[in-house]
Design a protein around this motif. Sequence first.
Motif, PDB file in Angstrom:
ATOM      1  N   TRP A 147       0.844  -1.187   0.000  1.00 36.97           N
ATOM      2  CA  TRP A 147       0.000   0.000   0.000  1.00 36.97           C
ATOM      3  C   TRP A 147       0.880   1.237   0.000  1.00 36.97           C
ATOM      4  O   TRP A 147       2.075   1.172   0.279  1.00 36.97           O
ATOM      5  N   ILE A 148       0.268   2.368  -0.305  1.00 36.14           N
ATOM      6  CA  ILE A 148       0.927   3.671  -0.251  1.00 36.14           C
ATOM      7  C   ILE A 148       0.519   4.351   1.052  1.00 36.14           C
ATOM      8  O   ILE A 148      -0.669   4.379   1.405  1.00 36.14           O
ATOM      9  N   ALA A 149       1.474   4.858   1.768  1.00 38.14           N
ATOM     10  CA  ALA A 149       1.203   5.436   3.083  1.00 38.14           C
ATOM     11  C   ALA A 149       0.246   6.617   2.979  1.00 38.14           C
ATOM     12  O   ALA A 149       0.263   7.364   1.991  1.00 38.14           O
ATOM     13  N   PRO A 150      -0.612   6.820   3.977  1.00 42.11           N
ATOM     14  CA  PRO A 150      -1.565   7.942   3.946  1.00 42.11           C
ATOM     15  C   PRO A 150      -0.845   9.278   4.091  1.00 42.11           C
ATOM     16  O   PRO A 150       0.204   9.378   4.730  1.00 42.11           O
ATOM     17  N   PRO A 151      -1.393  10.336   3.526  1.00 43.13           N
ATOM     18  CA  PRO A 151      -0.729  11.652   3.614  1.00 43.13           C
ATOM     19  C   PRO A 151      -0.808  12.281   4.989  1.00 43.13           C
ATOM     20  O   PRO A 151      -0.029  13.185   5.302  1.00 43.13           O
ATOM     21  N   ARG A 152      -1.722  11.824   5.827  1.00 39.96           N
ATOM     22  CA  ARG A 152      -1.880  12.372   7.178  1.00 39.96           C
ATOM     23  C   ARG A 152      -2.249  11.235   8.127  1.00 39.96           C
ATOM     24  O   ARG A 152      -2.719  10.180   7.682  1.00 39.96           O
ATOM     25  N   PRO A 153      -2.075  11.398   9.426  1.00 40.22           N
ATOM     26  CA  PRO A 153      -2.384  10.309  10.362  1.00 40.22           C
ATOM     27  C   PRO A 153      -3.882  10.057  10.477  1.00 40.22           C
ATOM     28  O   PRO A 153      -4.704  10.951  10.239  1.00 40.22           O
ATOM     29  N   PHE A 154      -4.221   8.842  10.857  1.00 39.53           N
ATOM     30  CA  PHE A 154      -5.617   8.497  11.094  1.00 39.53           C
ATOM     31  C   PHE A 154      -6.111   9.163  12.375  1.00 39.53           C
ATOM     32  O   PHE A 154      -5.334   9.435  13.297  1.00 39.53           O
ATOM     33  N   ARG A 155      -7.410   9.393  12.426  1.00 40.53           N
ATOM     34  CA  ARG A 155      -7.997   9.958  13.633  1.00 40.53           C
ATOM     35  C   ARG A 155      -7.821   9.004  14.811  1.00 40.53           C
ATOM     36  O   ARG A 155      -7.879   7.778  14.650  1.00 40.53           O
ATOM     37  N   GLN A 156      -7.633   9.560  15.983  1.00 34.16           N
ATOM     38  CA  GLN A 156      -7.372   8.736  17.148  1.00 34.16           C
ATOM     39  C   GLN A 156      -8.562   7.851  17.505  1.00 34.16           C
ATOM     40  O   GLN A 156      -8.385   6.687  17.877  1.00 34.16           O
ATOM     41  N   ASP A 157      -9.772   8.385  17.388  1.00 32.72           N
ATOM     42  CA  ASP A 157     -10.947   7.602  17.777  1.00 32.72           C
ATOM     43  C   ASP A 157     -11.280   6.508  16.772  1.00 32.72           C
ATOM     44  O   ASP A 157     -12.045   5.589  17.097  1.00 32.72           O
ATOM     45  N   LEU A 158     -10.723   6.571  15.578  1.00 31.69           N
ATOM     46  CA  LEU A 158     -10.979   5.546  14.564  1.00 31.69           C
ATOM     47  C   LEU A 158      -9.813   4.579  14.387  1.00 31.69           C
ATOM     48  O   LEU A 158      -9.973   3.552  13.717  1.00 31.69           O
ATOM     49  N   SER A 159      -8.677   4.878  14.948  1.00 27.71           N
ATOM     50  CA  SER A 159      -7.490   4.044  14.750  1.00 27.71           C
ATOM     51  C   SER A 159      -7.603   2.746  15.543  1.00 27.71           C
ATOM     52  O   SER A 159      -8.215   2.689  16.611  1.00 27.71           O
ATOM     53  N   LEU A 160      -6.988   1.699  14.999  1.00 26.13           N
ATOM     54  CA  LEU A 160      -6.948   0.389  15.638  1.00 26.13           C
ATOM     55  C   LEU A 160      -5.596   0.189  16.328  1.00 26.13           C
ATOM     56  O   LEU A 160      -4.705   1.030  16.237  1.00 26.13           O
TER      57      LEU A 160
END
Length: 341
Positions: A147-160
Motif C-alpha cells: 500500500w501507499i502510506a496515507p498523507p496524514r495520520p488516522f484519527r485517534q478515535d478511529l485508529s486500531l
Amino acid sequence: MPPRLSIQNALLIGRQPLICLPCQLRALSTTRLFWFPEDKPKLPHAPPPNAPLGSTSEAHPLQDAPRSYGVKVEEFTPKPLLRPIGMNIPPTEGQNTGVDTRTFMQKKQDYADYQKHMERRKHLTQEFARPYFRDWINLKHYAGKAWIAPPRPFRQDLSLFFPNMYGSTLLKTDKAHRDTTPLLKDKASVVAVYSSMWGERQVDSFVSDKANAELQQIVGKSQGQAQIVRINIEEERLKALLINLFKGSLRHKMGESNWDKYFVVRHGITKDIRESIGLLNGKVGYTYLVDNECRIRWAGSADAHAEEKESLNKSLQRLLKEMGTIPIPPTTSTKVKATKK
C-alpha cells in the motif's frame, strides 16, 4: 352359494379404497414447487476472509494485496491506505507470547481431544500447503509494496491497535524476554517490523539517519517522548541462533540507548495478527507510527517514497502536539516552504 359374511366384515370391506397401492403412493407425493417456493429469503453476506476482527460492514483495505498463501496474484498496483489497520482489542502484557503454559494433564487432555486434533491438523495442512518461494515471487510487484502510506495520520478515535509482541532485546544486564506494550505506552513510537536483510533495508529508507535525517531530528528534540523501535521477527530457529551469535555487532550498530528498543521475536505472530496489521510478506519491511495508546496512526510498507517520508515526519509532529509535548522547531522541509512564501 357364496360364503356368508357378517355385517361387520362387509362394512370393513366397504371402507377400504378401491385403488391399487402405487396409485395410493402417487397421491401422497408432492411437488417441489408446493413446499419450496422459488423466492427464497436471501442470506446475509459473510464478511471477507481477510477482514480484521469485528469488521463486517466493509472490506479489508488490503484485500487484493499479494500474500504468501492463498491464490497467486499476477497483477497488482498498490493503492493509498485510506482506512486504519490493526487489532480491535487493546494490547496487554502477556498476549501473543507463544509460550505454552498448559500443565501435563491439560496437554494430555488436549492430545486426546478430537476437535483440537482436527484444528491442529488443519493448521499444519495450511502451513505445508504454503508455497516456499511465494514471498520472493511477490517482490516483483513494486518490490513488495502492499500500500501507499496515507498523507496524514488516522484519527485517534478511529485508529486500531498495534498488537503486543514478546521477544528478547540487546540488553546485557537483563536478558529476559519482554513485552512491547509497556515500551510503546505513553510515547509516540515509530515501529519498524522486518524479518530479513531486504526488509531491514526497506525500513531504513523510512527511519535511518542517512535516508530520513529529519525524523532523527524530531526524535532527538522530543525530550524522550518519541522513539524508534525495531522488531525483528525470526520464526526459524537457525536464523534466531545466528542473531544471538552476532548480538555484539548489533549492539555496536544500534547504540547503547537503543538496546532496549530492539526486539527479536520468535513466536506468537499468528495469521490474524499478520492480516490485521498488514504483515503480508515475510521478506518485506513495514513501518508504523504508534501513539501513546498503542494505536496505529500511520503505516508504510516496503521502500519509502519522498512523499511518504514527509508524511511520516508531519504525522509524528502532530502526535507529539496531541500528547502535549513542548513544540518542536520546524524541520528543514518546512523551513524551505516558509522561505518560498
